[in-house]
Design a protein around this motif. Structure first.
Motif, short mmCIF file in Angstrom:
data_model
loop_
_atom_site.label_atom_id
_atom_site.label_comp_id
_atom_site.label_asym_id
_atom_site.label_seq_id
_atom_site.Cartn_x
_atom_site.Cartn_y
_atom_site.Cartn_z
N VAL A 184 0.81 -1.42 0.12
CA VAL A 184 -0.40 0.38 -0.33
C VAL A 184 0.91 1.32 -0.04
O VAL A 184 1.64 1.84 0.61
N PRO A 185 1.31 2.48 -0.77
CA PRO A 185 1.64 3.58 -1.17
C PRO A 185 0.78 4.07 0.66
O PRO A 185 -0.17 4.68 0.11
N LEU A 186 2.56 4.18 1.13
CA LEU A 186 1.68 5.24 2.23
C LEU A 186 2.10 6.64 2.47
O LEU A 186 1.04 7.71 2.99
N ALA A 187 2.48 6.98 0.82
CA ALA A 187 1.84 8.54 0.42
C ALA A 187 -0.13 8.96 0.68
O ALA A 187 0.22 9.88 1.23
N ASP A 188 -0.72 7.93 0.26
CA ASP A 188 -1.91 7.81 0.49
C ASP A 188 -2.80 8.44 1.92
O ASP A 188 -3.79 8.30 1.85
N LEU A 189 -2.42 7.98 3.03
CA LEU A 189 -2.23 7.68 3.97
C LEU A 189 -1.88 8.77 4.89
O LEU A 189 -1.37 8.44 5.90
N THR A 190 -1.21 9.97 4.34
CA THR A 190 -0.23 10.96 5.53
C THR A 190 -0.91 12.35 5.21
O THR A 190 -0.64 12.17 3.91
N SER A 191 -0.67 13.27 5.81
CA SER A 191 -0.82 14.68 5.89
C SER A 191 0.08 15.03 4.93
O SER A 191 -0.70 15.84 3.61
N LEU A 192 1.22 14.63 4.55
CA LEU A 192 2.55 15.70 3.73
C LEU A 192 2.08 14.50 2.09
O LEU A 192 2.75 14.99 1.07
N GLY A 193 1.61 13.31 2.33
CA GLY A 193 1.28 13.04 0.45
C GLY A 193 2.56 12.35 0.13
O GLY A 193 3.42 12.47 -0.35
#
Ligand SMILES: Cc1cc2nc3c(=O)[nH]c(=O)nc-3n(C[C@H](O)[C@H](O)[C@H](O)COP(=O)(O)OP(=O)(O)OC[C@H]3O[C@@H](n4cnc5c(N)ncnc54)[C@H](O)[C@@H]3O)c2cc1C
Length: 358
Positions: free
Chosen positions: A14-23
């Motif tokens: 799972v791309p963690l960029a999608d789960l963080t506010s910083l993207g």
């Protein structure tokens, strides 16, 4: 993305960029959403058997994830219950880790309970609130936190930890210090006042409210207004909120050292607040601005918020490497001018080596 059925539904790669506010952030090997402690214990046991490191994530608003991602199991606490009981003067609130922090604040304010209204609008989930002892506009969680319920990862045992044993300090706690090997917070107990008037101390709020005593709902609205104007609310349409909020904590130095620093900038109005034991807290944003950085400036794909210099913003598909290089540049320039080494506020995930050099 492959889906595997185990104790709970595991998502893979799972791309963690999608789960963080910083993207920002590469993939997590596995992600699981957990809604009760039995499932949590199962997931922890499973990860141990698989020899996988664990990362507990809330809404990802205070993490910088490496571009290579996290080769382990990401556990997102998603339990959602809230219990309250009251006596004549106090309200006891027990909220699950997965509850949205701001939803909890809103409910308490609607009941006319005080103690967390100045923490309105802080993004993230209840379970993360003790991790850095969230604080804003004159309040901090420490004042109203009674206890934290958590599972110790090493033993799998559940414990109720009194707030006095949580090591709560300015943007820190035993949970932040113990890092990934420590605890999974499952719920949080707060003790609020059944008193619908807030005592307001922060100058930004006083400017709007005009009085140190204000109705608790009016205080919440004032906080939300100030935060909105500084892009400190999460808002998908606001390019300045693609951040972790403040990137650096305000440095605490001796009063003597503060005088020396004020002299460097020839400014006897340098902002400082008493921090006890002959120390003062300086403003990291002020230091950054006085070292030549300006609001809204860009540095490749990252930049500073248009509204203040403490938020590093992902402007255009930035990487963790971009963010860290820019943060390092800020740190170096402030250190050269003042000898103060700014400490980052967010948690860094998936990095093999120390992120910053002195
Ligand atoms: C626009 C913006 C404004 C902000 N303003 C403020 C502010 O005013 N004051 C302030 O203090 N912070 C602020 N923050 C930072 C952030 O919102 C808070 O730190 C928040 O509590 C993080 O919640 P989260 O659920 O996103 O945690 P995450 O970012 O997901 O996690 C943060 C850390 O907590 C750990 N963690 C999360 N959940 C658990 C759990 N259940 N058990 C154990 N460890 C856990 C994670 O492993 C990680 O180390 C701001 C951030 C943004 C983006």
């Amino acid at each position: 993305m492959t889906i595997v059925q185990l104790e709970a539904t595991l998502l893979e790669n799972v791309p963690l960029a999608d789960l963080t506010s910083l993207g920002i952030g590469g993939p997590a090997r596995y992600v699981v959403d957990i809604d009760n402690t039995v499932r949590l214990t199962n997931a922890l046991t499973w990860a141990t058997k698989m020899d996988l490191p664990i990362l507990v994530l809330g809404d990802g608003t205070n993490v910088v994830v490496a571009d290579t991602g996290f080769d382990g199991l990401v556990v997102r606490m998603n339990n959602q219950s809230v219990e309250c009981d009251t006596d004549e003067t106090k309200a006891r609130v027990i909220a699950d880790a997965g509850v949205s922090w701001d939803t909890l604040v809103e409910c308490c304010v609607n009941e006319g309970w005080t103690g967390i209204e100045c923490l309105s609008g802080i993004p993230g989930r209840v379970g993360a609130a003790p991790v850095q002892n969230i604080g804003a506009y004159g309040q901090q969680l420490k004042t109203t936190l009674d206890a934290v319920h958590a599972i110790e990862r090493a033993t799998g045992k559940s414990r109720r930890i009194a707030a006095t044993d949580c090591g709560l300090g300015y943007r820190t706690s035993v949970f932040k210090q113990s890092g990934r090997d420590g605890w999974v917070i499952t719920k949080v107990e707060l003790r609020l006042e059944r008193e619908s008037t807030s005592v307001v101390s922060h100058h930004d709020l006083l400017r709007i409210l005009g009085d140190r005593q204000a109705d608790v709902a009016a205080t919440r609205q004032a906080v939300l207004e100030v935060r909105h104007n500084k892009s400190m609310l999460l808002d998908a349409d606001d390019r300045n909120s693609k951040s972790v909020g403040s990137f650096f904590v305000n440095p605490v130095v001796s009063a003597l050292r503060a005088n020396d620093i004020a002299r460097i900038f020839a400014d006897d109005k340098m902002p400082q607040q008493p921090a006890g034991h002959g120390h003062v807290k300086l403003s990291a944003a002020w230091l950054i601005e006085h070292c030549g950085f300006t609001r809204g400036e860009s540095h490749g794909r990252v930049g500073l918020s248009d509204h203040h210099t403490l938020a590093i913003v992902n402007r255009d598909n930035a990487t963790a490497k971009d963010v860290i290089a820019f943060a390092q540049r800020i740190r170096s320039r402030v250190a050269e001018a003042t000898d103060i080494v700014l400490e980052p506020e967010p948690v860094f995930v998936g990095f093999d080596a120390p992120v910053f050099y002195e």
